[in-house]
Motif scaffolding. Sequence first.
Motif, PDB file in Angstrom:
ATOM      1  N   ALA A 282       0.944  -1.278  -0.021  1.00  0.00           N
ATOM      2  CA  ALA A 282      -0.064   0.116  -0.158  1.00  0.00           C
ATOM      3  C   ALA A 282       0.802   1.226   0.103  1.00  0.00           C
ATOM      4  O   ALA A 282       0.724   2.068  -0.719  1.00  0.00           O
ATOM      5  CB  ALA A 282      -1.068   0.043   1.313  1.00  0.00           C
ATOM      6  N   LYS A 289      -0.241   9.215  -5.365  1.00  0.00           N
ATOM      7  CA  LYS A 289      -1.449   9.846  -4.324  1.00  0.00           C
ATOM      8  C   LYS A 289      -0.694  11.095  -3.790  1.00  0.00           C
ATOM      9  O   LYS A 289       0.404  11.071  -3.848  1.00  0.00           O
ATOM     10  CB  LYS A 289      -1.451   8.816  -3.340  1.00  0.00           C
ATOM     11  CG  LYS A 289      -2.134   7.483  -3.427  1.00  0.00           C
ATOM     12  CD  LYS A 289      -3.562   7.512  -3.863  1.00  0.00           C
ATOM     13  CE  LYS A 289      -4.350   7.883  -2.675  1.00  0.00           C
ATOM     14  NZ  LYS A 289      -5.806   7.708  -2.845  1.00  0.00           N
ATOM     15  N   ILE A 295      -2.605   5.312   3.093  1.00  0.00           N
ATOM     16  CA  ILE A 295      -3.227   4.186   2.021  1.00  0.00           C
ATOM     17  C   ILE A 295      -3.404   2.895   2.705  1.00  0.00           C
ATOM     18  O   ILE A 295      -2.557   2.376   3.340  1.00  0.00           O
ATOM     19  CB  ILE A 295      -2.134   4.136   0.791  1.00  0.00           C
ATOM     20  CG1 ILE A 295      -1.844   5.462   0.416  1.00  0.00           C
ATOM     21  CG2 ILE A 295      -2.940   3.421  -0.452  1.00  0.00           C
ATOM     22  CD1 ILE A 295      -0.626   5.541  -0.556  1.00  0.00           C
ATOM     23  N   SER A 296      -4.614   2.460   2.698  1.00  0.00           N
ATOM     24  CA  SER A 296      -4.985   1.095   3.254  1.00  0.00           C
ATOM     25  C   SER A 296      -4.741   0.057   2.106  1.00  0.00           C
ATOM     26  O   SER A 296      -5.076   0.487   0.859  1.00  0.00           O
ATOM     27  CB  SER A 296      -6.413   1.024   3.657  1.00  0.00           C
ATOM     28  OG  SER A 296      -7.362   1.276   2.520  1.00  0.00           O
ATOM     29  N   ASN A 298      -6.966  -2.013   1.096  1.00  0.00           N
ATOM     30  CA  ASN A 298      -8.103  -2.190   0.726  1.00  0.00           C
ATOM     31  C   ASN A 298      -8.397  -1.277  -0.613  1.00  0.00           C
ATOM     32  O   ASN A 298      -9.178  -1.441  -1.466  1.00  0.00           O
ATOM     33  CB  ASN A 298      -9.414  -1.962   1.676  1.00  0.00           C
ATOM     34  CG  ASN A 298      -9.741  -2.904   2.747  1.00  0.00           C
ATOM     35  OD1 ASN A 298      -9.026  -3.862   2.726  1.00  0.00           O
ATOM     36  ND2 ASN A 298     -10.036  -2.580   3.830  1.00  0.00           N
ATOM     37  N   GLU A 299      -7.739   0.016  -0.296  1.00  0.00           N
ATOM     38  CA  GLU A 299      -7.812   0.835  -1.374  1.00  0.00           C
ATOM     39  C   GLU A 299      -7.082   0.556  -2.587  1.00  0.00           C
ATOM     40  O   GLU A 299      -7.486   0.737  -3.859  1.00  0.00           O
ATOM     41  CB  GLU A 299      -7.063   2.349  -0.888  1.00  0.00           C
ATOM     42  CG  GLU A 299      -7.376   3.747  -1.789  1.00  0.00           C
ATOM     43  CD  GLU A 299      -6.737   4.822  -1.289  1.00  0.00           C
ATOM     44  OE1 GLU A 299      -6.729   5.765  -1.821  1.00  0.00           O
ATOM     45  OE2 GLU A 299      -6.554   4.685  -0.207  1.00  0.00           O
ATOM     46  N   THR A 302      -8.866  -2.101  -4.670  1.00  0.00           N
ATOM     47  CA  THR A 302      -9.983  -1.399  -5.662  1.00  0.00           C
ATOM     48  C   THR A 302      -9.170  -0.845  -6.880  1.00  0.00           C
ATOM     49  O   THR A 302      -9.734  -0.827  -8.002  1.00  0.00           O
ATOM     50  CB  THR A 302     -10.462  -0.207  -5.041  1.00  0.00           C
ATOM     51  OG1 THR A 302     -11.230  -0.920  -3.758  1.00  0.00           O
ATOM     52  CG2 THR A 302     -11.576   0.338  -5.578  1.00  0.00           C
ATOM     53  N   MET A 303      -8.280   0.007  -6.700  1.00  0.00           N
ATOM     54  CA  MET A 303      -7.366   0.568  -7.872  1.00  0.00           C
ATOM     55  C   MET A 303      -6.933  -0.339  -8.770  1.00  0.00           C
ATOM     56  O   MET A 303      -7.055  -0.471  -9.943  1.00  0.00           O
ATOM     57  CB  MET A 303      -5.977   1.333  -7.408  1.00  0.00           C
ATOM     58  CG  MET A 303      -6.426   2.690  -6.584  1.00  0.00           C
ATOM     59  SD  MET A 303      -4.941   3.289  -5.638  1.00  0.00           S
ATOM     60  CE  MET A 303      -3.782   3.432  -7.044  1.00  0.00           C
TER      61      MET A 303
END
Length: 527
Positions: A282, A289, A295-296, A298-299, A302-303
Amino acid sequence: MKVVIIDDEKGIVEGLKKIIGRYLPECKVVGVAYNGLEGYEIIQKLRPDIAITDIRMPKADGLDMIKMLEETKVQTKFILLSGYADFEYARRGMKLGVQFYINKPVEEEELRDSVNQVMERIRADRIKLQSLDELKHEIHSRIQEETLRDILDIGNDQTSLVDELLRSAQIPTAGIWFNSILIEIEGSTDALKEIGFQPLLHLIDQALKNYHQVYCFRYFGPQIAIVIAHNSNILHGRLLHVIQELKQAVYRDLNLSISVGIGAVYKRTTGMCQSFEEARNALSYKVIKAGDPVISYNEIITMTDHSHPVPEEMISKLETALDNMDEEECVDIIHEIFRGMVAEPGMSPADLQLWCLNILLSSIRRLSFQQLQQNELVGRHILSLEGFSRFRTLEYLEEWMIQVIRGIIHFKLEHNLSHRKDIISEIKLYVSKHYNEQISLADLAARFFISPFYLSQLFKRKTGDNYLNYLTQLRIDKAKELLENTDLKVYEICRMVGYSDAQHFARMFEKFTGYKPRDFRKNLPNS
Protein backbone atom coordinates in the motif's frame (compact mmCIF):
# COMPACT_ATOMS: atom_id res chain seq x y z
CA MET A 1 5.99 3.25 56.40
CA LYS A 2 3.74 0.61 57.99
CA VAL A 3 4.95 -0.68 61.38
CA VAL A 4 3.88 -3.69 63.49
CA ILE A 5 4.88 -4.10 67.16
CA ILE A 6 5.15 -7.55 68.81
CA ASP A 7 5.86 -7.87 72.56
CA ASP A 8 4.28 -9.87 75.36
CA GLU A 9 4.28 -6.81 77.67
CA LYS A 10 1.39 -4.45 76.86
CA GLY A 11 3.08 -1.54 78.60
CA ILE A 12 6.08 -1.79 76.25
CA VAL A 13 3.77 -2.01 73.21
CA GLU A 14 1.92 1.18 74.25
CA GLY A 15 5.19 2.97 75.00
CA LEU A 16 6.62 2.13 71.58
CA LYS A 17 3.42 3.34 69.89
CA LYS A 18 3.72 6.71 71.64
CA ILE A 19 7.40 7.14 70.72
CA ILE A 20 6.70 6.31 67.07
CA GLY A 21 3.68 8.67 66.95
CA ARG A 22 5.71 11.51 68.47
CA TYR A 23 9.12 11.18 66.80
CA LEU A 24 8.57 9.23 63.56
CA PRO A 25 5.79 10.97 61.55
CA GLU A 26 6.62 8.92 58.44
CA CYS A 27 5.61 5.74 60.26
CA LYS A 28 2.19 4.43 61.18
CA VAL A 29 1.57 1.55 63.58
CA VAL A 30 -0.92 -0.64 61.71
CA GLY A 31 -1.04 -3.61 64.13
CA VAL A 32 0.20 -5.12 67.38
CA ALA A 33 0.64 -8.68 68.71
CA TYR A 34 1.54 -10.19 72.09
CA ASN A 35 3.27 -13.46 71.13
CA GLY A 36 5.23 -14.96 68.27
CA LEU A 37 2.32 -16.84 66.68
CA GLU A 38 0.08 -13.75 66.69
CA GLY A 39 2.99 -11.79 65.24
CA TYR A 40 3.43 -14.38 62.48
CA GLU A 41 -0.24 -14.10 61.50
CA ILE A 42 -0.49 -10.30 61.62
CA ILE A 43 2.70 -9.80 59.57
CA GLN A 44 1.44 -12.24 56.95
CA LYS A 45 -1.87 -10.38 56.82
CA LEU A 46 -0.68 -6.75 56.88
CA ARG A 47 2.74 -7.10 55.16
CA PRO A 48 4.29 -4.17 57.12
CA ASP A 49 7.52 -2.46 56.10
CA ILE A 50 8.98 -2.74 59.63
CA ALA A 51 8.34 -5.09 62.53
CA ILE A 52 9.65 -4.26 66.03
CA THR A 53 9.64 -7.49 68.01
CA ASP A 54 10.76 -8.82 71.38
CA ILE A 55 12.97 -11.93 71.32
CA ARG A 56 11.59 -13.89 74.26
CA MET A 57 7.81 -14.35 74.00
CA PRO A 58 5.35 -17.18 74.71
CA LYS A 59 4.23 -19.69 72.04
CA ALA A 60 7.07 -18.67 69.70
CA ASP A 61 10.00 -16.33 70.30
CA GLY A 62 10.88 -13.50 67.96
CA LEU A 63 13.55 -15.45 66.07
CA ASP A 64 11.31 -18.47 65.57
CA MET A 65 8.65 -16.13 64.23
CA ILE A 66 11.13 -14.58 61.77
CA LYS A 67 12.27 -18.06 60.70
CA MET A 68 8.68 -19.06 59.91
CA LEU A 69 8.07 -15.80 58.01
CA GLU A 70 11.20 -16.35 55.95
CA GLU A 71 9.40 -19.13 54.08
CA THR A 72 6.49 -16.77 53.17
CA LYS A 73 8.83 -14.38 51.30
CA VAL A 74 7.66 -11.28 53.22
CA GLN A 75 9.82 -8.19 52.65
CA THR A 76 9.42 -6.89 56.22
CA LYS A 77 12.54 -5.55 57.96
CA PHE A 78 12.95 -6.50 61.65
CA ILE A 79 14.22 -4.63 64.71
CA LEU A 80 14.81 -6.92 67.72
CA LEU A 81 14.22 -5.93 71.36
CA SER A 82 16.19 -7.72 74.06
CA GLY A 83 16.35 -7.25 77.79
CA TYR A 84 19.81 -8.82 78.07
CA ALA A 85 22.95 -9.47 76.02
CA ASP A 86 22.80 -12.95 74.59
CA PHE A 87 25.38 -13.81 71.94
CA GLU A 88 23.54 -16.92 70.78
CA TYR A 89 20.37 -14.95 70.03
CA ALA A 90 22.40 -12.32 68.19
CA ARG A 91 24.14 -14.96 66.09
CA ARG A 92 20.82 -16.60 65.14
CA GLY A 93 19.39 -13.18 64.28
CA MET A 94 22.31 -12.35 61.99
CA LYS A 95 21.77 -15.59 60.07
CA LEU A 96 18.15 -14.50 59.56
CA GLY A 97 19.24 -11.12 58.22
CA VAL A 98 18.41 -9.06 61.31
CA GLN A 99 20.84 -6.18 61.70
CA PHE A 100 19.21 -3.94 64.31
CA TYR A 101 19.04 -4.69 68.04
CA ILE A 102 17.72 -2.41 70.78
CA ASN A 103 18.21 -3.17 74.46
CA LYS A 104 15.39 -2.73 76.92
CA PRO A 105 14.44 -0.38 78.37
CA VAL A 106 14.05 1.35 75.00
CA GLU A 107 15.57 4.81 74.65
CA GLU A 108 13.65 7.23 72.40
CA GLU A 109 16.73 8.37 70.48
CA GLU A 110 18.00 4.83 69.91
CA LEU A 111 14.61 3.68 68.57
CA ARG A 112 14.34 6.73 66.33
CA ASP A 113 17.83 6.21 64.91
CA SER A 114 17.27 2.49 64.30
CA VAL A 115 13.93 3.03 62.55
CA ASN A 116 15.39 5.82 60.39
CA GLN A 117 18.25 3.55 59.31
CA VAL A 118 15.80 0.77 58.47
CA MET A 119 13.68 3.20 56.44
CA GLU A 120 16.76 4.35 54.49
CA ARG A 121 17.58 0.73 53.68
CA ILE A 122 13.98 0.09 52.56
CA ARG A 123 14.09 3.15 50.26
CA ALA A 124 17.42 2.04 48.79
CA ASP A 125 16.04 -1.46 48.20
CA ARG A 126 12.95 -0.03 46.48
CA ILE A 127 15.05 2.16 44.19
CA LYS A 128 17.22 -0.83 43.31
CA LEU A 129 14.13 -2.98 42.70
CA GLN A 130 12.53 -0.29 40.55
CA SER A 131 15.70 0.03 38.48
CA LEU A 132 15.82 -3.74 38.09
CA ASP A 133 12.16 -3.84 37.02
CA GLU A 134 12.77 -1.05 34.49
CA LEU A 135 15.79 -2.91 33.12
CA LYS A 136 13.78 -6.14 32.85
CA HIS A 137 10.98 -4.25 31.09
CA GLU A 138 13.45 -2.67 28.66
CA ILE A 139 15.07 -6.03 27.88
CA HIS A 140 11.65 -7.67 27.49
CA SER A 141 10.48 -4.89 25.13
CA ARG A 142 13.66 -5.22 23.08
CA ILE A 143 13.19 -8.99 22.80
CA GLN A 144 9.60 -8.46 21.65
CA GLU A 145 10.65 -5.90 19.03
CA GLU A 146 13.43 -8.11 17.68
CA THR A 147 11.03 -11.06 17.55
CA LEU A 148 8.37 -9.09 15.68
CA ARG A 149 10.94 -7.66 13.27
CA ASP A 150 11.95 -11.22 12.41
CA ILE A 151 8.35 -12.42 12.13
CA LEU A 152 7.31 -9.66 9.73
CA ASP A 153 9.74 -10.98 7.11
CA ILE A 154 9.15 -14.72 7.62
CA GLY A 155 6.09 -15.09 5.41
CA ASN A 156 2.63 -16.54 5.82
CA ASP A 157 3.46 -20.26 5.66
CA GLN A 158 5.48 -20.57 8.89
CA THR A 159 2.69 -20.86 11.45
CA SER A 160 4.51 -23.11 13.93
CA LEU A 161 7.67 -20.98 13.88
CA VAL A 162 5.68 -17.76 14.30
CA ASP A 163 3.73 -19.26 17.21
CA GLU A 164 6.94 -20.43 18.92
CA LEU A 165 8.58 -17.01 18.54
CA LEU A 166 5.52 -15.20 19.88
CA ARG A 167 5.32 -17.60 22.83
CA SER A 168 8.99 -17.14 23.71
CA ALA A 169 8.60 -13.34 23.50
CA GLN A 170 5.50 -13.57 25.76
CA ILE A 171 3.26 -11.95 23.18
CA PRO A 172 -0.33 -13.17 23.75
CA THR A 173 -2.17 -14.65 20.76
CA ALA A 174 -5.37 -16.31 22.04
CA GLY A 175 -8.43 -14.43 20.78
CA ILE A 176 -6.26 -11.66 19.32
CA TRP A 177 -6.79 -9.77 16.04
CA PHE A 178 -3.68 -8.47 14.25
CA ASN A 179 -3.03 -5.51 11.99
CA SER A 180 0.27 -4.16 10.62
CA ILE A 181 1.14 -0.62 9.57
CA LEU A 182 4.24 0.85 7.90
CA ILE A 183 5.10 4.53 8.36
CA GLU A 184 7.68 6.32 6.22
CA ILE A 185 9.11 9.73 7.12
CA GLU A 186 9.15 12.02 4.10
CA GLY A 187 11.57 14.69 2.95
CA SER A 188 14.38 16.02 5.12
CA THR A 189 14.80 14.26 8.45
CA ASP A 190 17.09 16.92 9.97
CA ALA A 191 14.59 17.64 12.73
CA LEU A 192 14.36 13.94 13.52
CA LYS A 193 18.14 13.67 13.77
CA GLU A 194 18.07 16.30 16.51
CA ILE A 195 15.21 14.92 18.58
CA GLY A 196 15.58 11.20 17.80
CA PHE A 197 12.80 8.69 17.15
CA GLN A 198 11.44 8.63 20.71
CA PRO A 199 9.03 11.61 20.38
CA LEU A 200 7.57 10.04 17.22
CA LEU A 201 7.18 6.65 18.90
CA HIS A 202 5.50 8.42 21.84
CA LEU A 203 2.96 10.07 19.52
CA ILE A 204 2.23 6.68 17.94
CA ASP A 205 1.65 5.15 21.39
CA GLN A 206 -0.68 8.01 22.32
CA ALA A 207 -2.67 7.76 19.08
CA LEU A 208 -3.14 3.99 19.38
CA LYS A 209 -3.57 3.80 23.17
CA ASN A 210 -7.11 2.42 22.96
CA TYR A 211 -5.92 -0.79 21.32
CA HIS A 212 -5.08 -3.72 23.57
CA GLN A 213 -1.36 -3.93 22.70
CA VAL A 214 0.72 -1.87 20.25
CA TYR A 215 4.30 -2.67 19.25
CA CYS A 216 6.17 -0.03 17.24
CA PHE A 217 9.84 0.05 16.28
CA ARG A 218 12.22 1.23 13.59
CA TYR A 219 12.07 -1.14 10.67
CA PHE A 220 14.31 0.04 7.84
CA GLY A 221 15.84 3.44 7.09
CA PRO A 222 13.22 6.14 7.82
CA GLN A 223 10.48 3.55 8.29
CA ILE A 224 8.61 2.55 11.45
CA ALA A 225 6.70 -0.71 11.70
CA ILE A 226 3.61 -1.01 13.88
CA VAL A 227 1.86 -4.21 14.93
CA ILE A 228 -1.52 -3.86 16.63
CA ALA A 229 -2.72 -6.83 18.69
CA HIS A 230 -6.31 -6.24 19.81
CA ASN A 231 -8.72 -8.40 21.79
CA SER A 232 -11.60 -7.74 19.39
CA ASN A 233 -11.99 -6.98 15.70
CA ILE A 234 -10.04 -3.90 14.56
CA LEU A 235 -12.54 -1.71 12.71
CA HIS A 236 -10.95 -0.44 9.50
CA GLY A 237 -12.79 2.91 9.38
CA ARG A 238 -11.91 3.73 12.97
CA LEU A 239 -8.24 2.78 12.47
CA LEU A 240 -8.03 4.92 9.32
CA HIS A 241 -9.40 7.91 11.25
CA VAL A 242 -6.89 7.37 14.10
CA ILE A 243 -3.95 7.20 11.66
CA GLN A 244 -5.09 10.39 9.92
CA GLU A 245 -5.14 12.13 13.31
CA LEU A 246 -1.67 10.72 14.07
CA LYS A 247 -0.37 12.11 10.77
CA GLN A 248 -1.67 15.57 11.68
CA ALA A 249 -0.20 15.37 15.20
CA VAL A 250 3.24 14.37 13.84
CA TYR A 251 3.26 17.37 11.50
CA ARG A 252 1.93 19.75 14.16
CA ASP A 253 4.20 18.66 17.04
CA LEU A 254 7.35 17.48 15.24
CA ASN A 255 7.16 19.28 11.89
CA LEU A 256 7.50 15.92 10.11
CA SER A 257 5.53 14.63 7.14
CA ILE A 258 4.75 10.93 6.98
CA SER A 259 3.16 8.53 4.51
CA VAL A 260 1.40 5.47 5.86
CA GLY A 261 0.50 2.04 4.47
CA ILE A 262 -2.13 0.00 6.33
CA GLY A 263 -2.63 -3.74 5.90
CA ALA A 264 -5.80 -5.75 6.41
CA VAL A 265 -6.93 -7.24 9.74
CA TYR A 266 -6.46 -10.95 10.51
CA LYS A 267 -7.38 -13.24 13.38
CA ARG A 268 -4.34 -15.54 13.13
CA THR A 269 -0.72 -15.14 14.13
CA THR A 270 0.71 -15.28 10.60
CA GLY A 271 -1.83 -12.62 9.70
CA MET A 272 0.58 -9.99 11.00
CA CYS A 273 3.07 -11.07 8.28
CA GLN A 274 0.37 -10.93 5.60
CA SER A 275 -0.87 -7.59 6.90
CA PHE A 276 2.65 -6.14 6.92
CA GLU A 277 3.27 -7.22 3.32
CA GLU A 278 0.00 -5.53 2.40
CA ALA A 279 0.99 -2.37 4.30
CA ARG A 280 4.30 -2.31 2.41
CA ASN A 281 2.49 -2.72 -0.92
CA ALA A 282 0.00 0.00 0.00
CA LEU A 283 2.80 2.41 0.93
CA SER A 284 4.51 1.88 -2.43
CA TYR A 285 1.50 3.45 -4.17
CA LYS A 286 2.19 6.82 -2.59
CA VAL A 287 3.80 8.03 -5.82
CA ILE A 288 0.40 8.32 -7.47
CA LYS A 289 -1.30 9.78 -4.41
CA ALA A 290 -0.85 13.40 -3.46
CA GLY A 291 0.19 14.92 -0.15
CA ASP A 292 2.08 12.24 1.80
CA PRO A 293 -0.96 9.96 1.94
CA VAL A 294 -2.44 7.36 4.25
CA ILE A 295 -3.18 4.36 2.03
CA SER A 296 -4.95 1.18 3.05
CA TYR A 297 -4.54 -2.14 1.28
CA ASN A 298 -8.30 -2.16 0.64
CA GLU A 299 -7.83 1.00 -1.41
CA ILE A 300 -5.09 -0.36 -3.67
CA ILE A 301 -7.10 -3.55 -4.25
CA THR A 302 -9.88 -1.34 -5.60
CA MET A 303 -7.36 0.53 -7.77
CA THR A 304 -5.72 -2.55 -9.22
CA ASP A 305 -9.05 -4.28 -9.89
CA HIS A 306 -9.61 -1.74 -12.67
CA SER A 307 -6.10 -1.93 -14.14
CA HIS A 308 -4.36 -4.36 -16.49
CA PRO A 309 -1.36 -6.05 -14.87
CA VAL A 310 1.99 -6.28 -16.61
CA PRO A 311 2.80 -9.95 -17.32
CA GLU A 312 5.13 -11.39 -14.67
CA GLU A 313 7.40 -12.89 -17.31
CA MET A 314 8.07 -9.39 -18.69
CA ILE A 315 8.96 -8.14 -15.21
CA SER A 316 11.29 -11.12 -14.71
CA LYS A 317 13.01 -10.38 -18.03
CA LEU A 318 13.45 -6.75 -16.99
CA GLU A 319 14.92 -7.79 -13.61
CA THR A 320 17.39 -10.12 -15.32
CA ALA A 321 18.44 -7.42 -17.78
CA LEU A 322 18.95 -5.00 -14.87
CA ASP A 323 21.03 -7.61 -13.03
CA ASN A 324 23.20 -8.01 -16.13
CA MET A 325 23.51 -4.23 -16.61
CA ASP A 326 22.20 -4.73 -20.15
CA GLU A 327 20.85 -1.29 -20.97
CA GLU A 328 19.93 -2.19 -24.55
CA GLU A 329 17.94 -5.25 -23.42
CA CYS A 330 16.14 -3.15 -20.77
CA VAL A 331 15.12 -0.57 -23.36
CA ASP A 332 13.83 -3.30 -25.70
CA ILE A 333 11.74 -4.80 -22.88
CA ILE A 334 10.27 -1.37 -22.02
CA HIS A 335 9.34 -0.92 -25.69
CA GLU A 336 7.69 -4.35 -25.70
CA ILE A 337 5.71 -3.60 -22.54
CA PHE A 338 4.45 -0.33 -23.95
CA ARG A 339 3.42 -2.00 -27.21
CA GLY A 340 1.23 -4.20 -25.04
CA MET A 341 -0.26 -1.08 -23.47
CA VAL A 342 -1.18 0.31 -26.88
CA ALA A 343 -3.15 -2.86 -27.58
CA GLU A 344 -5.28 -2.34 -24.45
CA PRO A 345 -8.53 -0.48 -25.26
CA GLY A 346 -9.82 2.40 -23.17
CA MET A 347 -6.61 3.12 -21.21
CA SER A 348 -7.08 6.21 -19.01
CA PRO A 349 -4.19 8.43 -17.84
CA ALA A 350 -4.60 6.97 -14.36
CA ASP A 351 -4.32 3.44 -15.80
CA LEU A 352 -1.12 4.41 -17.63
CA GLN A 353 0.41 5.78 -14.44
CA LEU A 354 -0.59 2.66 -12.52
CA TRP A 355 1.00 0.41 -15.17
CA CYS A 356 4.24 2.36 -14.98
CA LEU A 357 4.17 2.27 -11.21
CA ASN A 358 3.80 -1.52 -11.19
CA ILE A 359 6.70 -1.89 -13.64
CA LEU A 360 8.95 0.37 -11.58
CA LEU A 361 8.05 -1.17 -8.24
CA SER A 362 8.76 -4.62 -9.61
CA SER A 363 12.00 -3.69 -11.38
CA ILE A 364 13.50 -1.86 -8.38
CA ARG A 365 12.31 -4.20 -5.63
CA ARG A 366 15.88 -5.49 -5.25
CA LEU A 367 17.22 -2.05 -4.39
CA SER A 368 17.29 -0.74 -0.84
CA PHE A 369 15.89 2.60 0.30
CA GLN A 370 19.46 3.84 0.82
CA GLN A 371 20.34 3.06 -2.79
CA LEU A 372 17.29 4.84 -4.12
CA GLN A 373 17.95 7.87 -1.95
CA GLN A 374 21.55 8.07 -3.14
CA ASN A 375 20.50 7.87 -6.78
CA GLU A 376 19.38 11.40 -7.58
CA LEU A 377 17.45 10.51 -10.74
CA VAL A 378 15.70 7.42 -9.37
CA GLY A 379 15.07 8.94 -5.98
CA ARG A 380 13.59 12.06 -7.46
CA HIS A 381 11.12 10.14 -9.62
CA ILE A 382 10.27 7.18 -7.41
CA LEU A 383 10.55 8.39 -3.83
CA SER A 384 8.80 11.70 -4.44
CA LEU A 385 5.74 12.86 -6.35
CA GLU A 386 7.76 15.17 -8.55
CA GLY A 387 6.99 14.79 -12.23
CA PHE A 388 5.08 11.53 -12.16
CA SER A 389 1.54 12.84 -12.50
CA ARG A 390 2.27 15.14 -15.43
CA PHE A 391 3.19 12.27 -17.78
CA ARG A 392 -0.22 11.44 -19.18
CA THR A 393 0.60 10.13 -22.66
CA LEU A 394 2.13 6.82 -23.62
CA GLU A 395 5.00 8.49 -25.46
CA TYR A 396 6.12 10.61 -22.53
CA LEU A 397 5.65 7.82 -20.02
CA GLU A 398 7.74 5.41 -22.10
CA GLU A 399 10.61 7.88 -22.40
CA TRP A 400 10.42 8.63 -18.66
CA MET A 401 10.52 4.93 -17.84
CA ILE A 402 13.61 4.40 -20.01
CA GLN A 403 15.40 7.30 -18.30
CA VAL A 404 14.67 5.87 -14.86
CA ILE A 405 15.85 2.37 -15.83
CA ARG A 406 19.05 3.87 -17.27
CA GLY A 407 19.48 5.77 -14.00
CA ILE A 408 19.30 2.52 -12.05
CA ILE A 409 21.94 0.88 -14.26
CA HIS A 410 24.31 3.84 -14.09
CA PHE A 411 23.90 4.01 -10.30
CA LYS A 412 24.72 0.31 -9.92
CA LEU A 413 27.76 0.65 -12.16
CA GLU A 414 28.94 3.73 -10.28
CA HIS A 415 28.67 1.95 -6.90
CA ASN A 416 30.24 -1.25 -8.16
CA LEU A 417 27.05 -3.22 -7.42
CA SER A 418 27.37 -5.14 -10.66
CA HIS A 419 30.19 -7.27 -9.21
CA ARG A 420 28.03 -8.59 -6.38
CA LYS A 421 26.46 -11.42 -8.29
CA ASP A 422 26.09 -13.81 -5.38
CA ILE A 423 24.93 -11.59 -2.56
CA ILE A 424 23.39 -14.51 -0.64
CA SER A 425 26.83 -16.14 -0.34
CA GLU A 426 28.18 -12.87 1.02
CA ILE A 427 25.34 -12.66 3.51
CA LYS A 428 25.82 -16.27 4.64
CA LEU A 429 29.53 -15.61 5.18
CA TYR A 430 28.72 -12.49 7.22
CA VAL A 431 26.14 -14.35 9.32
CA SER A 432 28.60 -17.19 9.98
CA LYS A 433 30.91 -14.64 11.63
CA HIS A 434 28.23 -12.67 13.49
CA TYR A 435 25.63 -15.33 14.39
CA ASN A 436 26.06 -14.49 18.10
CA GLU A 437 24.83 -10.92 17.54
CA GLN A 438 21.30 -9.61 17.07
CA ILE A 439 21.15 -9.45 13.26
CA SER A 440 17.66 -9.15 11.83
CA LEU A 441 16.79 -9.38 8.17
CA ALA A 442 16.32 -5.60 8.12
CA ASP A 443 19.84 -5.13 9.57
CA LEU A 444 21.31 -7.34 6.84
CA ALA A 445 19.31 -5.51 4.18
CA ALA A 446 20.72 -2.17 5.31
CA ARG A 447 24.27 -3.55 5.43
CA PHE A 448 24.12 -5.09 1.95
CA PHE A 449 22.07 -2.37 0.25
CA ILE A 450 19.07 -4.48 -0.63
CA SER A 451 15.41 -4.17 0.35
CA PRO A 452 14.32 -6.43 3.24
CA PHE A 453 11.31 -7.77 1.36
CA TYR A 454 13.33 -8.72 -1.69
CA LEU A 455 16.13 -10.15 0.45
CA SER A 456 13.59 -12.36 2.21
CA GLN A 457 12.33 -13.70 -1.13
CA LEU A 458 15.80 -14.07 -2.63
CA PHE A 459 17.18 -15.86 0.43
CA LYS A 460 14.40 -18.42 0.36
CA ARG A 461 14.75 -18.93 -3.38
CA LYS A 462 18.52 -19.43 -3.16
CA THR A 463 18.67 -21.55 0.00
CA GLY A 464 15.27 -23.23 0.13
CA ASP A 465 14.70 -21.86 3.64
CA ASN A 466 13.77 -18.55 5.25
CA TYR A 467 16.48 -16.46 6.86
CA LEU A 468 15.33 -16.96 10.43
CA ASN A 469 15.37 -20.76 10.12
CA TYR A 470 18.84 -20.57 8.58
CA LEU A 471 20.14 -18.39 11.41
CA THR A 472 18.55 -20.62 14.05
CA GLN A 473 20.04 -23.78 12.53
CA LEU A 474 23.47 -22.14 12.45
CA ARG A 475 23.18 -21.13 16.12
CA ILE A 476 21.99 -24.59 17.18
CA ASP A 477 24.88 -26.23 15.29
CA LYS A 478 27.34 -23.94 17.10
CA ALA A 479 25.65 -24.78 20.41
CA LYS A 480 26.03 -28.50 19.71
CA GLU A 481 29.76 -27.99 19.09
CA LEU A 482 30.13 -26.17 22.40
CA LEU A 483 28.15 -28.82 24.27
CA GLU A 484 30.35 -31.53 22.77
CA ASN A 485 33.74 -29.87 23.17
CA THR A 486 33.54 -27.67 26.28
CA ASP A 487 32.39 -27.78 29.89
CA LEU A 488 30.55 -24.48 29.60
CA LYS A 489 27.20 -24.25 31.33
CA VAL A 490 24.05 -24.22 29.18
CA TYR A 491 23.21 -20.59 30.04
CA GLU A 492 26.74 -19.55 29.00
CA ILE A 493 26.39 -21.36 25.66
CA CYS A 494 22.96 -19.78 25.22
CA ARG A 495 24.49 -16.29 25.28
CA MET A 496 27.52 -17.28 23.20
CA VAL A 497 25.31 -18.34 20.28
CA GLY A 498 23.15 -15.22 20.30
CA TYR A 499 20.20 -15.96 22.61
CA SER A 500 19.25 -13.81 25.59
CA ASP A 501 16.47 -16.09 26.85
CA ALA A 502 17.66 -19.50 28.08
CA GLN A 503 14.18 -21.02 27.96
CA HIS A 504 13.66 -19.96 24.36
CA PHE A 505 17.11 -21.32 23.50
CA ALA A 506 16.24 -24.67 25.11
CA ARG A 507 12.95 -24.90 23.20
CA MET A 508 14.60 -24.09 19.87
CA PHE A 509 17.44 -26.54 20.59
CA GLU A 510 14.91 -29.31 21.29
CA LYS A 511 12.92 -28.42 18.19
CA PHE A 512 15.98 -28.71 15.94
CA THR A 513 17.71 -31.68 17.63
CA GLY A 514 15.00 -33.61 19.47
CA TYR A 515 16.89 -33.15 22.78
CA LYS A 516 17.04 -30.58 25.54
CA PRO A 517 20.60 -29.15 25.76
CA ARG A 518 21.45 -31.01 28.99
CA ASP A 519 20.07 -34.30 27.65
CA PHE A 520 22.05 -33.82 24.44
CA ARG A 521 25.25 -33.52 26.46
CA LYS A 522 24.38 -36.55 28.64
CA ASN A 523 23.85 -38.73 25.57
CA LEU A 524 27.23 -37.91 24.04
CA PRO A 525 29.69 -40.83 23.76
CA ASN A 526 32.01 -41.06 26.79
CA SER A 527 29.95 -38.52 28.69
